[in-house]
Design an enzyme around this catalytic site. Structure first.
Site, mmCIF file in Angstrom:
data_model
loop_
_atom_site.group_PDB
_atom_site.id
_atom_site.type_symbol
_atom_site.label_atom_id
_atom_site.label_comp_id
_atom_site.label_asym_id
_atom_site.label_seq_id
_atom_site.Cartn_x
_atom_site.Cartn_y
_atom_site.Cartn_z
ATOM 1 N N GLU A 52 0.820 -1.209 0.000
ATOM 2 C CA GLU A 52 0.000 0.000 0.000
ATOM 3 C C GLU A 52 0.855 1.261 0.000
ATOM 4 O OE1 GLU A 52 -3.152 0.542 -0.439
ATOM 5 O OE2 GLU A 52 -3.620 -1.574 -0.660
ATOM 6 N N TYR A 135 -6.654 6.440 4.797
ATOM 7 C CA TYR A 135 -6.820 5.486 3.698
ATOM 8 C C TYR A 135 -5.991 4.224 3.927
ATOM 9 C CZ TYR A 135 -5.575 2.999 -0.480
ATOM 10 O OH TYR A 135 -5.300 1.981 -1.348
ATOM 11 N N ASP A 153 -9.252 6.505 -1.969
ATOM 12 C CA ASP A 153 -8.113 7.027 -2.708
ATOM 13 C C ASP A 153 -8.621 7.619 -4.018
ATOM 14 O OD1 ASP A 153 -8.752 4.834 -4.255
ATOM 15 O OD2 ASP A 153 -6.719 4.015 -4.312
ATOM 16 N N CYS A 227 -16.999 2.187 -19.989
ATOM 17 C CA CYS A 227 -18.313 2.151 -19.344
ATOM 18 C C CYS A 227 -19.127 0.920 -19.756
ATOM 19 C CB CYS A 227 -19.097 3.419 -19.664
ATOM 20 S SG CYS A 227 -18.345 4.920 -18.978
ATOM 21 N N THR A 323 6.113 16.387 -8.147
ATOM 22 C CA THR A 323 4.873 17.114 -7.837
ATOM 23 C C THR A 323 4.580 18.104 -8.959
ATOM 24 O OG1 THR A 323 6.029 18.736 -6.405
ATOM 25 C CG2 THR A 323 5.165 16.732 -5.363
#
Length: 374
Positions: A52, A135, A153, A227, A323
């Site tokens: 994780e 989380y 998340d 979808c 970032t």
């Protein structure tokens, strides 16, 4: 946690009626479509915890070899607790966000000191460990221990906002808490169902949370979602109302900031100068070649290495992102005169450099250098 049962979606189906249908569909879909990932073959909370943390802001295909190597080298909480910090960083090299690796070791040391190496089962004890937030604690609790703890998340946010037609910004407190309540209602409902055990994958709480993440990763993707393949498309408000591209309603990201660095691969008698980054800075304790950031008022000529280096020639240019920063790193190969003195560092052979943990960009420079020498 109870959902807001009075609310309705476009006057079609109350949320309270959608929840059990969605739980059943997701459990069935996951049992038939879950990817065979190495950390899904175990219920060891340590192994799940490592996966994780590695998966934060990193793709699954990238994480798999890292996780497998980590588990070979540091198979237990005790092994991580006692490992040299240099080894921990070396195993993490290339994953970025190195504070994650340092927090893993701090947390392992806490577990060993406070409970003799037994990973905690209680959610509140898990979330108290360094580097573990709401989380991650929920993921470990549900996947390893089958507890009805919610997760939220980026993948789960996308799935829930689209299925339930939630138009608020998920980062706003009110909308974010609404999503947490929905996630909690879903996993609690999964927990209440008759157990559908599967020794290879887990039980209902584990299945449900992983199914939401899996759906977001494979089907309900940010762009060009599949979808028609989604098990929840008959319930999905965004699909029905043609709002897939609108949700989740995240604010637009600010324009990235460009930064430029110059690195110097300085050679002296077959050895190369490297420096270790200080503590309490980005990429702390990692190794790098001497470098400087170029700003509007900082020219090449003002750098001390350009003053003492001779025969500087371009080696390579590395472009990468951290970032919101888009970074260009130009590396130059240079030599030093016998009388030149340089700031502190270590002069090492390429074979010695290969054993150290470098930041990703400087590792690429080293790889290029090693290729040139062969």
């Amino acid at each position: 946690m109870r959902p807001a049962t009075k609310s309705k979606i476009k006057n079609e189906m109350p949320v309270a009626e959608m929840l059990p249908m969605l739980v059943s569909q997701m459990l069935k879909w996951f049992s038939e479509n879950a990817r065979d990932l190495p950390w899904r073959r175990t219920r060891d909370p340590y192994a799940i915890w490592i996966s994780e943390i590695m998966l934060q802001q990193t793709q699954v295909k990238t994480v798999i070899p890292y996780w497998e190597r980590w588990m070979r080298e540091l198979p237990t909480v005790q092994a991580l607790s006692e490992a040299p910090p240099e080894k921990v960083l070396k195993l993490w090299e290339g994953l970025g966000y190195y504070s994650r690796a340092r927090n893993l070791q701090k947390a392992a040391q806490m577990v060993c000191e406070e409970s003799g190496g037994r990973f905690p089962i209680n959610f509140d004890e898990i979330i108290a460990l360094p580097g573990i937030g709401r989380y991650t604690a929920g993921a470990i609790s549900s996947i390893a221990f089958n507890q009805p703890t919610p997760i939220l998340d980026g993948n789960v946010i996308r799935v829930l906002t689209r299925i339930f037609g939630i138009s608020g910004n998920p980062r706003d407190q009110t909308t974010n808490e609404q999503l947490w309540k929905l996630a909690g209602a879903l996993v609690s409902m999964a927990d209440a169902k008759i157990s559908q055990k599967n020794t290879s994958l887990g039980t209902n709480c584990s299945f449900l949370n992983q199914s939401l993440m899996e759906l977001g990763a494979l089907v309900c993707t940010p762009r060009l979602p599949k979808c028609a393949e989604c098990p929840a498309n008959e319930l999905c408000v965004a699909y029905r109302d043609n709002r897939i591209e609108e949700l989740p309603a995240l604010e637009k990201r600010s324009q990235p900031t460009k930064r430029r660095f110059v690195a110097f691969v300085v050679e002296k008698k077959g050895r190369f100068l490297v420096q270790q980054r200080p503590v309490k800075v980005v990429n702390a304790n990692l190794w790098e070649f001497p470098n400087v950031e170029l700003t509007a008022d900082h020219a090449f000529s003002s750098n001390e290495f350009f003053k003492i280096a001779t025969d500087a020639t371009p080696l390579c240019t590395i472009k990468h992102s951290i970032t919101r920063y888009r970074i260009t790193l130009d590396a130059f190969q240079a030599s030093l005169g016998d009388k030149n003195k340089v700031p502190g560092g270590q002069w090492l052979l390429v074979s010695e450099l290969q054993k150290l943990a470098f930041s990703s960009a400087h590792r690429q420079i080293l790889d290029r250098l090693a290729g040139e020498i062969k």
